[in-house]
Design a protein around this motif. Structure first.
Motif, PDB file in Angstrom:
ATOM      1  N   ARG A   1       0.812  -1.222   0.000  1.00 33.17           N
ATOM      2  CA  ARG A   1       0.000   0.000   0.000  1.00 33.17           C
ATOM      3  C   ARG A   1       0.844   1.268   0.000  1.00 33.17           C
ATOM      4  O   ARG A   1       0.317   2.362   0.120  1.00 33.17           O
ATOM      5  N   ARG A   2       2.164   1.107  -0.164  1.00 31.60           N
ATOM      6  CA  ARG A   2       3.062   2.259  -0.115  1.00 31.60           C
ATOM      7  C   ARG A   2       3.824   2.338  -1.440  1.00 31.60           C
ATOM      8  O   ARG A   2       4.668   1.497  -1.747  1.00 31.60           O
ATOM      9  N   ASP A   3       3.490   3.346  -2.232  1.00 30.83           N
ATOM     10  CA  ASP A   3       4.036   3.445  -3.584  1.00 30.83           C
ATOM     11  C   ASP A   3       5.544   3.652  -3.616  1.00 30.83           C
ATOM     12  O   ASP A   3       6.180   3.442  -4.641  1.00 30.83           O
ATOM     13  N   ASN A   4       6.125   4.069  -2.500  1.00 31.69           N
ATOM     14  CA  ASN A   4       7.569   4.299  -2.501  1.00 31.69           C
ATOM     15  C   ASN A   4       8.364   3.096  -1.977  1.00 31.69           C
ATOM     16  O   ASN A   4       9.563   3.183  -1.764  1.00 31.69           O
ATOM     17  N   MET A   5       7.690   1.944  -1.813  1.00 27.41           N
ATOM     18  CA  MET A   5       8.357   0.775  -1.239  1.00 27.41           C
ATOM     19  C   MET A   5       8.932  -0.124  -2.341  1.00 27.41           C
ATOM     20  O   MET A   5       8.269  -0.440  -3.330  1.00 27.41           O
ATOM     21  N   MET A   6      10.181  -0.556  -2.140  1.00 32.57           N
ATOM     22  CA  MET A   6      10.813  -1.550  -3.007  1.00 32.57           C
ATOM     23  C   MET A   6      11.419  -2.623  -2.109  1.00 32.57           C
ATOM     24  O   MET A   6      12.380  -2.376  -1.390  1.00 32.57           O
ATOM     25  N   LEU A   7      10.835  -3.810  -2.138  1.00 29.48           N
ATOM     26  CA  LEU A   7      11.300  -4.945  -1.340  1.00 29.48           C
ATOM     27  C   LEU A   7      12.093  -5.885  -2.245  1.00 29.48           C
ATOM     28  O   LEU A   7      11.556  -6.402  -3.230  1.00 29.48           O
ATOM     29  N   VAL A   8      13.355  -6.085  -1.899  1.00 33.35           N
ATOM     30  CA  VAL A   8      14.231  -6.971  -2.671  1.00 33.35           C
ATOM     31  C   VAL A   8      14.656  -8.121  -1.776  1.00 33.35           C
ATOM     32  O   VAL A   8      15.174  -7.894  -0.676  1.00 33.35           O
TER      33      VAL A   8
END
Length: 520
Positions: A182-189
Motif C-alpha cells: 500500500r506504499r508506492d515508494n516501497m521496493m522490497l528486494v
C-alpha cells in the motif's frame, strides 16, 4: 539550452506518492547519469540485470523483487552495487551451517534481525518474540525514516530465516500484503541461494504471496566473456586458454574467481584455492549443499553419482545406484538440484519425451569430486599434473560442459542464431550389427540441417587421425538413419585452436574455435 522533463516521486498528505515534473537542463541530467555509471563501475557483466533493477527503482508503484541463483554467484554483490547508497534497510539471514548446535534456530534468526533493526536506527523496542512482532518493528522503523523518496528494503538469504515452526512465512506475507503493497515508494528486494524455496514460496506460491512478485531476476554464472572482463578489471593477465580452464574448474562463479592472485598462473591459483592443508575453499563442496538444501547428504550422493557418467542417469538408475527411494522425495530433490543449476535435465535425442536423463551441470562440483577429494593433501596437484594424462578425461568432459553453457555463442559462430533449433545429446548402445556412438551435442535445426558437434580441448590445432575419422563417419551414418531425406548432417568441431589441415580433416563441415566461445 536544451532541457529535459524529469519525473520525480513526491509525497502527498496520505503518505502516498504522486508524480512531480521538473524541467532540468540536459547538462544536469548528464551529471546525474555519470554518477550512476560510476556507481556501476565495479559490476562486471550483469548489464541487463542492472538496467532492470534501475527501472524498478524508478517506477511509481510498490515493487517486490526476488533475485535468485546458485550460491556464490554474486547476488548480494549485484544488489549492493546496483542500489549503492540507496538501501534503507538491509539484513542477511544467518546460515544454518554457522549456527551453534543446540541453540534455537528461530531465536538466532530473530536476534540477528533485531540487531539489524537497531543498527539502522530502531529505538524504544525490546527484542521481538515472534516474526509478526519483528516485522511490525521494521514497519515502525521505515515510517520513522520515510522522507517520501523510494525506500529499499533488502533481505538477503531470505530462505534461511524460514526455520521450522517459526511462523516466518505468514508474518512475511503480512508485511508485504498488509503494509508494503500500500506504499508506492516501497521496493522490497529478497535474495536466496535456496532456489527451490524462492520459486516454491514466492514465484509459484499458491498461498498468501500468490502473484505478489512484481519481478524476478535469475543470476547465472559468468560467461567466458564476462570472466575475461573480470580478470581484465582486476588487472590480471590471463590467456583465453587459461580462462577456459578456469571456467572448467570454477564454473564462472565470481566468488571463486575473486580469490585469484595477480602474478600467479592458473594452475598455481587452483592449487592455492583447492589443495593442500589450508586451501582458501576448504570444505566448499559440503558448505554448498549444507547451506542450501534440507537433505544435503542425499544431494551429495546424487552429485557424486552424476560425476561418474557425463551423459547422465535416469531417475530409476539414480534411485538404484544411491539407494534413495524412488518416489516423491527423490523427484523433489532432483527438481531442487536442477532449479539451483547443479544438475541438468534433458531428453536424449530420439526418445520423444519417453525418458529423461539427469547430468551434472556444475563445473566446480565435477572437478571437486573427481580430483579435489582424492588429492586434497597434495599442495601441487594442478601444477604437477596440468599436462599429465590423469587430467585428460576430465578436460574432455569439462570442456563439453563449458560448450553446453555457451550454446548461444556456438549458434552465433555458426551464423544460425536466428534459426529455430533444439539441442540434445545422444548415446547409442552398440550391438552385433552396429557399433555404439556417443554424440556430445546435436543442434537440430528447422532449416533441415543437423550439426553433429564434437568438442575437443587441445593445446594446439586439433589433428584428426585415420581411426578417429572412421569413428566420426560411423556417428554420422548412425545419425543419418534417424533423419528424414530432407535433412543433412554437418560435422562440427568445437575446439580451442581449430582443426589442423590434413588427410582426414575434410570430414569436418564447420569449425567453432575457443575465441568464438568468448562472443558477447
Amino acid at each position: 539550452m536544451l532541457y529535459y522533463i524529469l519525473p520525480i516521486l513526491g509525497k502527498n498528505t496520505h503518505n502516498r506518492q504522486k508524480m512531480i515534473y521538473y524541467i532540468l537542463p540536459i547538462s544536469i541530467l548528464f551529471v546525474s547519469l555519470r554518477q550512476n555509471i560510476n556507481a556501476m563501475g565495479n559490476v562486471i557483466g550483469r548489464k541487463s540485470e542492472v538496467e532492470e533493477i534501475e527501472r524498478l527503482y524508478h517506477s511509481d508503484r510498490p515493487e517486490f523483487v526476488a533475485v535468485y541463483g546458485r550460491r556464490r554467484v554474486g547476488k548480494t554483490f549485484l544488489i549492493n552495487q546496483a542500489l549503492k547508497d540507496r538501501i534503507t534497510f538491509q539484513h542477511t539471514g544467518v546460515s544454518p551451517v554457522d549456527q551453534e548446535k543446540g541453540k534455537s534456530r528461530m531465536k538466532v534468526q530473530l536476534e540477528s534481525f533485531y540487531y539489524s533493526l537497531l543498527s539502522h536506527g530502531l529505538e524504544g523496542f525490546a527484542m521481538p518474540k515472534s516474526w509478526m512482532e519483528a516485522f511490525y518493528q521494521l514497519e515502525q522503523l521505515l515510517i520513522k525514516l520515510d522522507d517520501g523518496s523510494r525506500q529499499v528494503v533488502f533481505i538477503d538469504e531470505l530462505p534461511w530465516m524460514d526455520t521450522p515452526r517459526s511462523g516466518f512465512l505468514p508474518a512475511f506475507e503480512s508485511f508485504w500484503n498488509g503494509w508494503c503493497s500500500r506504499r508506492d515508494n516501497m521496493m522490497l528486494v529478497v535474495c536466496g541461494s535456496a532456489t527451490s524455496w524462492i520459486l516454491g514460496n514466492l514465484s509459484r506460491s499458491r498461498g498468501g504471496l500468490y502473484g505478489r512478485l512484481t519481478d524476478e531476476i535469475k543470476l547465472s554464472p559468468f560467461t567466458l566473456k564476462e570472466c575475461e572482463e573480470y580478470f581484465a578489471h582486476a588487472q590480471m593477465e590471463m590467456s583465453r586458454y587459461d580462462i577456459v580452464q578456469a571456467h572448467m574448474v570454477f564454473g564462472g562463479i565470481p566468488y571463486y574467481l575473486s580469490y585469484f592472485e595477480k602474478g600467479l598462473s592458473f594452475d598455481r591459483n587452483a592449487d592455492k584455492l583447492l589443495f593442500g592443508k589450508k586451501p582458501r575453499l576448504k570444505d566448499e563442496f559440503n558448505r554448498l549443499f549444507n547451506a542450501v538444501f534440507g537433505n544435503p547428504e542425499d544431494c551429495k550422493k546424487i552429485v557424486r553419482l552424476l560425476a561418474t557418467r557425463h551423459y547422465g542417469f535416469t531417475r530409476e538408475e539414480i534411485a538404484m545406484a544411491t539407494g534413495l527411494p524412488l518416489g516423491g522425495g527423490l523427484t523433489d530433490t532432483l527438481a531442487a538440484l536442477a532449479e539451483s543449476d547443479f544438475i541438468f535435465r534433458y531428453v536424449p535425442y530420439g526418445e520423444h519425451g519417453k525418458k529423461e536423463y539427469y547430468k551434472l551441470a556444475d563445473n566446480f562440483c565435477l572437478f571437486w569430486v573427481k580430483y579435489v577429494e582424492p588429492h586434497l593433501s597434495d599442495t601441487r596437484f594442478m601444477t604437477d599434473n596440468i599436462t599429465a594424462d590423469i587430467m585428460d578425461s576430465w578436460r574432455g568432459v569439462a570442456f563439453e560442459e563449458v560448450c553446453w553453457q555457451h550454446i548461444d555463442q556456438i549458434k552465433r559462430a555458426l551464423e544460425i542464431g536466428g534459426v529455430k533449433s533444439s539441442i540434445s545429446a545422444w548415446n547409442v548402445k552398440g550391438n552385433g550389427q552396429q557399433e555404439g556412438a556417443q554424440i556430445d551435442l546435436l543442434i537440430i535445426r528447422d532449416d533441415h540441417v543437423v550439426n553433429l558437434c564434437e568438442m575437443k580441448f587441445a593445446g594446439s590445432a586439433y589433428t584428426i587421425e585415420k581411426d578417429e575419422e572412421a569413428r566420426l563417419r560411423n556417428r554420422i551414418e548412425v545419425l543419418k538413419k534417424t533423419l528424414s531425406k530432407k535433412q543433412t548432417v554437418h560435422l562440427t568441431l568445437v575446439t580451442t585452436y581449430g582443426v589442423a589441415y590434413g588427410k582426414h580433416s575434410g570430414i569436418v563441415q564447420r569449425e567453432v574455435t575457443m575465441d568464438e566461445l568468448f562472443l558477447d
